[in-house]
Design a protein around this motif. Structure first.
Motif, PDB file in Angstrom:
ATOM      1  N   SER A 146       9.330   5.728   3.245  1.00 38.04           N
ATOM      2  CA  SER A 146       8.502   5.333   2.777  1.00 38.04           C
ATOM      3  C   SER A 146       7.013   4.385   3.433  1.00 38.04           C
ATOM      4  N   ASN A 147       7.517   3.665   4.010  1.00 41.97           N
ATOM      5  CA  ASN A 147       6.723   3.096   5.572  1.00 41.97           C
ATOM      6  C   ASN A 147       6.045   3.499   6.576  1.00 41.97           C
ATOM      7  N   VAL A 148       7.393   4.353   6.970  1.00 36.49           N
ATOM      8  CA  VAL A 148       7.764   5.544   8.493  1.00 36.49           C
ATOM      9  C   VAL A 148       8.416   4.231   9.043  1.00 36.49           C
ATOM     10  N   HIS A 182       5.307  12.235  -2.078  1.00 33.48           N
ATOM     11  CA  HIS A 182       4.428  12.136  -0.961  1.00 33.48           C
ATOM     12  C   HIS A 182       4.562  14.174  -0.635  1.00 33.48           C
ATOM     13  N   ALA A 183       3.950  14.275   0.025  1.00 29.85           N
ATOM     14  CA  ALA A 183       3.746  15.921   0.743  1.00 29.85           C
ATOM     15  C   ALA A 183       5.252  16.856   0.322  1.00 29.85           C
ATOM     16  N   PRO A 208       1.163  -1.423  -0.190  1.00 32.05           N
ATOM     17  CA  PRO A 208       0.178   0.581   0.228  1.00 32.05           C
ATOM     18  C   PRO A 208       0.885   0.995  -0.147  1.00 32.05           C
ATOM     19  N   ALA A 209       1.641   0.920   0.293  1.00 29.76           N
ATOM     20  CA  ALA A 209       3.005   2.088   0.427  1.00 29.76           C
ATOM     21  C   ALA A 209       4.103   2.264  -0.462  1.00 29.76           C
ATOM     22  N   HIS A 231      -2.366   5.662   3.683  1.00 32.94           N
ATOM     23  CA  HIS A 231      -3.416   6.857   4.019  1.00 32.94           C
ATOM     24  C   HIS A 231      -3.089   7.920   4.155  1.00 32.94           C
ATOM     25  N   GLY A 232      -1.675   8.030   5.462  1.00 33.87           N
ATOM     26  CA  GLY A 232      -1.197   9.022   5.797  1.00 33.87           C
ATOM     27  C   GLY A 232      -0.295   9.845   5.016  1.00 33.87           C
TER      28      GLY A 232
END
Length: 595
Positions: free
Chosen positions: A50-52, A586-587, A23-24, A403-404
């Motif tokens: 990517s996945n934090v 990403h943002a 998903p990420a 989602h984040g």
């Protein structure tokens, strides 16, 4: 068929099946190559972007990447992608110098309600951009259900503390012990945007006969796990029934074994293969001596003077109608009584938003879920965004992270007055890996080793403590060996028709018979005419025309090993091995309009 447009960002993204399934969209082969090279810090940072939560996910991820792994199509087991994440986390050096921090603040304030993975991802993405991000949570420490519902024998607090700490180090403010009781109060606090990442905090109960009379020994699974996690519960009865077939049920039964349960059973209304629990979670439970009883529907709790004595179950069988829909039909056998001292109910979770007032301006659907745009994660109140389990119901950590990321893009756009629906595609760069006439910059030898088993503690030790980690993880030697099983699916076979002399050398050497030179045709017909038929329409066929004979080159992406033998054998260089670097937006500046 139309020639393949390899400039389409999604084409090679889909070929890297593990990255596409995540998903990420973690660049899996890239970080696995770093592990092979002993660059654990580099591998960790690729994951972290990517996945934090690489160390957390390396222990607990639902692993959607592994069923997609190409290795699983040519032999029995996929690469242990999830556990290799932990190899990077366990062996990295200090990454403090790589944590991004804002140079200046931009004057915008963002509130994240709940300190779970979705909120922490939003905070991690936005704080370095200059946003003042405040995370609120009722607990004393951040982490959400990662800290409260995942047992410590699977995920130690030290790992959570470390990776949550990296998020906070970007300049995030955490307000611990501050439970939010009113959305209208939050809206009045002057935040420029609010992100709701409160998860699905309410466990479903079972309203069966005897539930109230024997309530003292009947527990809702996620609440019980939380009490165990925080040390409020330290023991349980000898005989335990766990109701439910998901991962929470597996955590409940394994925790029960460590808290004094000697006769622990999992009872499920569906079949074993239909259970929602991950296959490895079921295996771990069975390995610890916990039987799973299937096709049994709970009917009532039995009790004696207010003391729980057991449960009654009805035996059922699965029958399927003409449309393939499953129905559970009673077998007609007498109900079965299973004696027990405690019952843990783990039959699902629900969202609960009693703190969002009906007149706050946020619309809810008939299931009492917020109406959320699935692309932007924006609610009907433009400045309020939802993500993770709070948005679309219970999923998993990696989905909440995804989602984040998407919500952070939307919040950044919203605060800048831009269109929140504007989503630039990922950027893809193709880079030749040629280092000589027949040499590549990556190890293209296909390892024949089967999947390596992750070392674990013996049950005699593991079952004595609720906080002793069971899995020991791969050491560097085993991690290297497992990493070698990766097929480097991001190193693509790129074909240049103008250089091809149609000698068929690549066809002869291909170990998978996945290259065919043939006449063009409709896809269904063409798939059946290849050297090895390609029956899976969800997997692409790489088509190139422009050959001198008028034929086309067709390569089945489904079973290609990315071994590079075609490119090594080609006398004219028509084949090349090119790494596809897929950069998700990403943002930040990269995801803003390029107009």
């Amino acid at each position: 068929m139309k020639p393949t447009d390899i400039a389409d960002p999604d084409y090679f993204h889909k070929v890297v099946d593990c990255q596409w399934a995540c998903p990420a969209h973690t660049p899996v082969p890239e970080y696995i190559r770093r592990i092979s090279a002993g660059d654990y810090t580099g591998a960790y940072l690729i994951n972290w972007k990517s996945n934090v939560f690489p160390g957390i996910l390396g222990r607990t991820c639902d692993r959607p990447c592994e069923p997609a792994c190409r290795r699983g199509r040519v032999e029995e087991e996929p690469v242990a992608i999830c556990r290799l994440k932990r190899v990077a986390a366990d062996n990295k050096s200090d990454i403090a110098a790589f944590i991004p921090k804002p140079e200046t603040r931009n004057g915008k304030r963002i509130a994240c309600i709940g300190a779970g993975p979705a909120s922490l991802t939003v905070a991690r993405d936005l704080s370095p951009l200059g946003y003042e991000v405040v995370v609120f949570d009722g607990d004393a420490k951040a982490g959400g259900f990662m800290r409260s519902q995942i047992p410590k024998f699977r995920l130690p607090d030290s790992v959570i503390d470390e990776e949550v700490g990296y998020v906070m180090a970007t300049g995030v403010e955490f307000r611990a012990g501050q439970r939010i009781d009113s959305m209208k109060t939050m809206l009045a606090d002057g935040f420029d945007a609010i992100f709701v990442g409160t998860g699905a905090p309410r466990g479903r109960d079972l309203d069966l006969p005897g539930r109230q009379e024997a309530a003292a020994n009947i527990h809702v699974g996620i609440d019980w796990l939380s009490s165990v996690s925080f040390g409020h519960i330290t023991e349980i009865g000898k005989r335990v029934i766990v109701l439910g077939g998901g991962n929470t049920a597996m955590d409940c039964c394994r925790s029960s074994r460590r808290l004094g349960g000697t006769d622990v059973k999992v009872v499920v209304r569906s079949g074993f293969d239909e259970m929602k629990a991950s296959p490895w979670e079921k295996e771990d439970a069975i390995h610890e001596g916990i039987p799973i009883l299937n096709f049994m529907v709970p009917k009532s709790f039995t009790h004696d003077g207010g003391r729980l004595t057991g449960m009654m179950f009805e035996k059922v069988v699965a029958e399927f109608d003409a449309k393939g829909r499953r129905n559970l039909v009673p077998t007609g056998e007498p109900e079965v009584h299973i004696p027990c001292d405690d019952v843990l109910i783990a039959v699902g979770q629900e969202n609960a938003f009693p703190w969002i007032e009906a007149d706050a301006g946020i619309a809810f659907d008939r299931w009492n879920m917020p109406v959320v745009d699935p692309k932007t994660f924006q609610s009907s109140l433009p400045k309020v965004f939802f993500g993770g389990d709070a948005a679309f119901g219970p999923k998993n950590i990696i989905t909440a992270v995804a989602h984040g990321h998407d919500a952070a893009i939307s919040i950044d756009a919203f605060c800048r007055g831009a269109d929140v629906a504007d989503r630039p595609p990922p950027m893809v760069t193709l880079i030749s890996q040629k280092m000589g006439i027949h040499e590549w910059s990556y190890d293209n030898d296909v390892a024949l080793d089967p999947r390596y088993r992750v070392p674990t503690l013996d049950n005699a030790v593991a079952l004595t403590s609720i906080r002793t980690e069971v899995e020991l993880g791969f050491d560097p030697k085993l991690g290297f060996a497992e990493a070698q099983r990766c097929l480097n699916c991001d190193v693509q076979t790129v074909f240049e028709p103008k250089l091809c002399i149609e000698c068929d050398a690549c066809v002869d050497i291909c170990p998978m018979d996945c290259i065919t030179f043939t006449a063009d045709g409709e896809e269904e017909d063409l798939r059946g005419r290849l050297n090895a038929p390609a029956p899976h329409p969800d997997q692409a066929i790489y088509i190139a025309d422009g050959l001198k004979t008028g034929r086309i080159m067709a390569k089945d992406e489904d079973v290609c090993l990315h071994c590079g033998l075609c490119a090594e054998r080609c006398p004219t260089g028509a084949w090349d091995m090119q790494k596809s670097l897929i950069e998700m937006t990403h943002a930040g500046h990269a995801c803003r309009s390029r107009a």
